[in-house]
Every structure is written in C-alpha cells, then in structure tokens.
Design a protein around this motif. Structure first.
Motif, PDB file in Angstrom:
ATOM      1  N   GLY A  57       0.840  -1.311  -0.017  1.00  0.00           N
ATOM      2  CA  GLY A  57      -0.017   0.052  -0.194  1.00  0.00           C
ATOM      3  C   GLY A  57       0.987   1.198  -0.101  1.00  0.00           C
ATOM      4  O   GLY A  57       1.991   1.157  -0.277  1.00  0.00           O
ATOM      5  N   PRO A  58       0.440   2.438   0.325  1.00  0.00           N
ATOM      6  CA  PRO A  58       1.050   3.788   0.187  1.00  0.00           C
ATOM      7  C   PRO A  58       2.251   3.770   1.292  1.00  0.00           C
ATOM      8  O   PRO A  58       1.879   3.114   1.990  1.00  0.00           O
ATOM      9  CB  PRO A  58       0.085   4.878   0.412  1.00  0.00           C
ATOM     10  CG  PRO A  58      -1.402   4.023   0.779  1.00  0.00           C
ATOM     11  CD  PRO A  58      -1.212   2.788   0.462  1.00  0.00           C
ATOM     12  N   SER A  59       3.117   4.396   1.207  1.00  0.00           N
ATOM     13  CA  SER A  59       4.502   4.646   1.869  1.00  0.00           C
ATOM     14  C   SER A  59       4.349   5.406   3.073  1.00  0.00           C
ATOM     15  O   SER A  59       4.981   6.282   3.063  1.00  0.00           O
ATOM     16  CB  SER A  59       5.480   4.885   0.906  1.00  0.00           C
ATOM     17  OG  SER A  59       5.392   6.081   0.289  1.00  0.00           O
ATOM     18  N   LEU A  60       3.177   5.263   3.747  1.00  0.00           N
ATOM     19  CA  LEU A  60       2.943   5.895   5.018  1.00  0.00           C
ATOM     20  C   LEU A  60       4.149   6.137   5.908  1.00  0.00           C
ATOM     21  O   LEU A  60       4.289   7.129   6.647  1.00  0.00           O
ATOM     22  CB  LEU A  60       1.818   5.480   5.634  1.00  0.00           C
ATOM     23  CG  LEU A  60       0.357   5.280   4.811  1.00  0.00           C
ATOM     24  CD1 LEU A  60      -0.891   4.788   5.552  1.00  0.00           C
ATOM     25  CD2 LEU A  60      -0.128   6.682   4.204  1.00  0.00           C
ATOM     26  N   TYR A  61       4.638   5.062   6.227  1.00  0.00           N
ATOM     27  CA  TYR A  61       5.665   4.921   7.366  1.00  0.00           C
ATOM     28  C   TYR A  61       7.093   5.639   6.826  1.00  0.00           C
ATOM     29  O   TYR A  61       7.451   6.601   7.508  1.00  0.00           O
ATOM     30  CB  TYR A  61       6.333   3.571   7.634  1.00  0.00           C
ATOM     31  CG  TYR A  61       7.348   3.448   8.588  1.00  0.00           C
ATOM     32  CD1 TYR A  61       6.916   3.206   9.973  1.00  0.00           C
ATOM     33  CD2 TYR A  61       8.667   3.568   8.463  1.00  0.00           C
ATOM     34  CE1 TYR A  61       7.789   3.296  11.066  1.00  0.00           C
ATOM     35  CE2 TYR A  61       9.647   3.650   9.441  1.00  0.00           C
ATOM     36  CZ  TYR A  61       9.417   3.751  10.621  1.00  0.00           C
ATOM     37  OH  TYR A  61       9.971   3.443  11.801  1.00  0.00           O
ATOM     38  N   THR A  62       7.516   5.393   5.777  1.00  0.00           N
ATOM     39  CA  THR A  62       8.582   6.197   5.046  1.00  0.00           C
ATOM     40  C   THR A  62       8.287   7.679   5.070  1.00  0.00           C
ATOM     41  O   THR A  62       9.202   8.384   5.364  1.00  0.00           O
ATOM     42  CB  THR A  62       9.189   5.365   3.700  1.00  0.00           C
ATOM     43  OG1 THR A  62       9.394   4.360   3.999  1.00  0.00           O
ATOM     44  CG2 THR A  62      10.164   6.247   3.213  1.00  0.00           C
ATOM     45  N   ASP A  63       6.978   8.040   4.508  1.00  0.00           N
ATOM     46  CA  ASP A  63       6.776   9.528   4.423  1.00  0.00           C
ATOM     47  C   ASP A  63       7.048  10.105   5.785  1.00  0.00           C
ATOM     48  O   ASP A  63       7.359  11.313   5.813  1.00  0.00           O
ATOM     49  CB  ASP A  63       5.417   9.590   3.884  1.00  0.00           C
ATOM     50  CG  ASP A  63       5.151   9.000   2.398  1.00  0.00           C
ATOM     51  OD1 ASP A  63       6.049   9.091   1.847  1.00  0.00           O
ATOM     52  OD2 ASP A  63       3.996   8.902   2.284  1.00  0.00           O
ATOM     53  N   GLU A  64       6.686   9.465   6.843  1.00  0.00           N
ATOM     54  CA  GLU A  64       6.602  10.252   7.953  1.00  0.00           C
ATOM     55  C   GLU A  64       8.008  10.031   9.008  1.00  0.00           C
ATOM     56  O   GLU A  64       8.647  10.961   9.598  1.00  0.00           O
ATOM     57  CB  GLU A  64       5.408   9.858   9.153  1.00  0.00           C
ATOM     58  CG  GLU A  64       5.454  10.699  10.425  1.00  0.00           C
ATOM     59  CD  GLU A  64       4.192  10.343  11.300  1.00  0.00           C
ATOM     60  OE1 GLU A  64       3.253  10.190  10.712  1.00  0.00           O
ATOM     61  OE2 GLU A  64       4.525  10.337  12.449  1.00  0.00           O
ATOM     62  N   HIS A  65       8.629   8.884   8.720  1.00  0.00           N
ATOM     63  CA  HIS A  65       9.821   8.350   9.518  1.00  0.00           C
ATOM     64  C   HIS A  65      11.107   8.357   8.744  1.00  0.00           C
ATOM     65  O   HIS A  65      12.006   7.795   9.421  1.00  0.00           O
ATOM     66  CB  HIS A  65       9.492   7.217  10.609  1.00  0.00           C
ATOM     67  CG  HIS A  65       8.067   7.432  11.249  1.00  0.00           C
ATOM     68  ND1 HIS A  65       7.891   8.098  12.245  1.00  0.00           N
ATOM     69  CD2 HIS A  65       6.758   6.681  10.641  1.00  0.00           C
ATOM     70  CE1 HIS A  65       6.521   7.991  12.562  1.00  0.00           C
ATOM     71  NE2 HIS A  65       5.912   7.148  11.709  1.00  0.00           N
ATOM     72  N   GLY A  66      11.076   8.152   7.385  1.00  0.00           N
ATOM     73  CA  GLY A  66      12.273   7.708   6.759  1.00  0.00           C
ATOM     74  C   GLY A  66      12.306   6.315   6.365  1.00  0.00           C
ATOM     75  O   GLY A  66      11.306   5.688   6.793  1.00  0.00           O
ATOM     76  N   HIS A  67      13.373   5.840   5.886  1.00  0.00           N
ATOM     77  CA  HIS A  67      13.701   4.564   5.574  1.00  0.00           C
ATOM     78  C   HIS A  67      13.309   3.616   6.807  1.00  0.00           C
ATOM     79  O   HIS A  67      13.702   3.951   8.035  1.00  0.00           O
ATOM     80  CB  HIS A  67      14.829   4.138   5.290  1.00  0.00           C
ATOM     81  CG  HIS A  67      15.263   2.895   4.535  1.00  0.00           C
ATOM     82  ND1 HIS A  67      15.273   1.806   5.360  1.00  0.00           N
ATOM     83  CD2 HIS A  67      15.451   2.536   3.272  1.00  0.00           C
ATOM     84  CE1 HIS A  67      15.629   0.831   4.698  1.00  0.00           C
ATOM     85  NE2 HIS A  67      15.620   1.044   3.401  1.00  0.00           N
ATOM     86  N   PRO A  68      12.583   2.459   6.947  1.00  0.00           N
ATOM     87  CA  PRO A  68      12.248   1.588   7.972  1.00  0.00           C
ATOM     88  C   PRO A  68      13.526   1.182   8.828  1.00  0.00           C
ATOM     89  O   PRO A  68      13.418   1.303  10.020  1.00  0.00           O
ATOM     90  CB  PRO A  68      11.411   0.505   7.553  1.00  0.00           C
ATOM     91  CG  PRO A  68      10.864   1.105   6.314  1.00  0.00           C
ATOM     92  CD  PRO A  68      11.974   1.834   5.592  1.00  0.00           C
ATOM     93  N   MET A  69      14.586   0.700   8.334  1.00  0.00           N
ATOM     94  CA  MET A  69      15.749   0.229   8.902  1.00  0.00           C
ATOM     95  C   MET A  69      15.340  -0.481  10.004  1.00  0.00           C
ATOM     96  O   MET A  69      15.788  -0.321  11.157  1.00  0.00           O
ATOM     97  CB  MET A  69      16.704   1.249   9.359  1.00  0.00           C
ATOM     98  CG  MET A  69      17.117   2.376   8.277  1.00  0.00           C
ATOM     99  SD  MET A  69      18.476   3.624   8.947  1.00  0.00           S
ATOM    100  CE  MET A  69      17.332   4.313  10.248  1.00  0.00           C
ATOM    101  N   LEU A  70      14.386  -1.678   9.608  1.00  0.00           N
ATOM    102  CA  LEU A  70      13.985  -2.288  10.875  1.00  0.00           C
ATOM    103  C   LEU A  70      14.904  -2.885  11.976  1.00  0.00           C
ATOM    104  O   LEU A  70      14.670  -2.772  12.910  1.00  0.00           O
ATOM    105  CB  LEU A  70      12.896  -3.382  10.303  1.00  0.00           C
ATOM    106  CG  LEU A  70      11.356  -2.901  10.058  1.00  0.00           C
ATOM    107  CD1 LEU A  70      10.609  -4.293  10.095  1.00  0.00           C
ATOM    108  CD2 LEU A  70      10.929  -1.943  11.105  1.00  0.00           C
ATOM    109  N   ARG A  71      15.900  -3.478  11.292  1.00  0.00           N
ATOM    110  CA  ARG A  71      16.561  -4.367  12.184  1.00  0.00           C
ATOM    111  C   ARG A  71      17.488  -3.351  13.006  1.00  0.00           C
ATOM    112  O   ARG A  71      17.508  -3.580  14.164  1.00  0.00           O
ATOM    113  CB  ARG A  71      17.622  -5.178  11.413  1.00  0.00           C
ATOM    114  CG  ARG A  71      18.495  -6.421  12.246  1.00  0.00           C
ATOM    115  CD  ARG A  71      18.953  -7.505  11.596  1.00  0.00           C
ATOM    116  NE  ARG A  71      19.411  -8.422  12.338  1.00  0.00           N
ATOM    117  CZ  ARG A  71      20.460  -8.364  13.349  1.00  0.00           C
ATOM    118  NH1 ARG A  71      21.230  -7.121  13.437  1.00  0.00           N
ATOM    119  NH2 ARG A  71      20.744  -9.387  14.153  1.00  0.00           N
ATOM    120  N   ALA A  72      17.963  -2.286  12.387  1.00  0.00           N
ATOM    121  CA  ALA A  72      18.581  -1.144  13.215  1.00  0.00           C
ATOM    122  C   ALA A  72      17.740  -0.656  14.302  1.00  0.00           C
ATOM    123  O   ALA A  72      18.133  -0.472  15.607  1.00  0.00           O
ATOM    124  CB  ALA A  72      19.128  -0.120  12.246  1.00  0.00           C
TER     125      ALA A  72
END
Ligand code: HEM
Length: 127
Positions: A57-72
């Motif tokens: 779906g739409p890139s809602l997370y990246t739009d607000e917080h930047g690249h997820p870098m989930l592991r980091a």
C-alpha cells in the motif's frame, strides 16, 4: 476477486483491527511486555503505517519516519528467538481474533515469520 496488492486484499479497516488486537496481546505477554512501552497506541499507529507499505500500500511509514531500517531500529531491544516466537504467536492469535483467513493470511504470516527471525539480535532465551 483479484486485488492489485496484498494491502488491498486485506483492506485498511481489517489491518487496523489486526494491529490493535496484536498490541493488546503483546501488552499481556510476559516475554514481550517488559520491552514495550506501557502505552502502545503510538507503537500501533507506526505499525499500521509500516504494515500498509510492507503489504504494497501507500508508503505511509517512510513518508513520516524515513527508511524503516527495521533491524537497526530494533537493536536497542534484546530480541531473542523466544521473543520472536512470542511476537509471532501474538500475531497468529490476533489473526484468529479478527478473522483474517485463507491464502492472504498464510502469505502475510509467512512474510512476518521471515522478518521476525531477521530481528533476532541476542542469543539465548529471554527467561
Ligand atoms: C517497534 C519489538 C518484530 C515492526 C518495536 C519496539 C519494540 C519491538 C520493543 C519499540 C516500540 C516503541 O518504542 O514504540 C519487537 C520484537 C519483535 C519485533 C520483540 C520480535 C521479533 C517486528 C516485526 C516487524 C516489526 C516482525 C515488522 C514486520 C516494528 C515497527 C516498529 C517496531 C514498524 C516501530 C519503529 C519506530 O519506532 O518507528 N518493535 N519487534 N517488529 N517494530 Fe518491532
């Protein structure tokens, strides 16, 4: 019916219910609640944004917080194999609770299983 993305197949409303049910389970889990904040509404808000884009779906997370870098982003928390299994159990239960079924459930759960194991950053068990 055919859907362009897994996000559309699940739908915004069911995804939101799923994430809320999931964090309700996390908040009660003895291995997970100690590493999560007491108040989980902001965590749930971010997870809805993340899962929206994770499912195409739409890139809602990246739009607000930047690249997820989930592991980091998970490195500050000691994530053991048993915590990854606990996270997945809370999700499996949440899927039952909101009635997410069929191929879309299997597809989503399999992806989450891979991602959850990728988050493990601490050897041994949490207990
Ligand atoms: C945030 C634990 C797996 C996505 C967090 C937080 C914790 C946590 C403690 C911080 C919560 C907060 O301060 O608000 C765990 C544990 C996992 C796990 C124990 C077991 C493997 C996953 C998986 C995903 C995921 C599989 C995605 C599919 C996220 C996201 C956030 C988050 C998007 C918010 C990051 C942010 O602050 O922007 N997780 N997590 N986590 N987790 Fe996990």
């Amino acid at each position: 019916e055919s859907f362009a993305t897994p996000y559309e197949a699940i739908g915004k409303e069911l995804l939101s219910q799923l994430v809320d049910a999931f964090y309700s389970n996390v908040g009660k889990h003895p291995l997970l609640s100690p590493i999560f904040p007491d108040e989980l509404s902001e965590t749930a808000r971010k997870q809805k944004q993340f899962m929206t884009q994770y499912l195409g779906g739409p890139s809602l997370y990246t739009d607000e917080h930047g690249h997820p870098m989930l592991r980091a982003r998970h490195l500050p928390f000691p994530i053991t194999e048993d915590r990854a299994e606990a996270w997945l159990n809370c999700m499996d239960k949440a899927m039952d609770e909101v009635g997410l079924e069929g191929d879309i459930r299997s597809f989503f759960f399999e992806r989450l299983t891979l991602t959850a194991h990728h988050m493990v950053n601490t050897p041994g068990s949490a207990l």
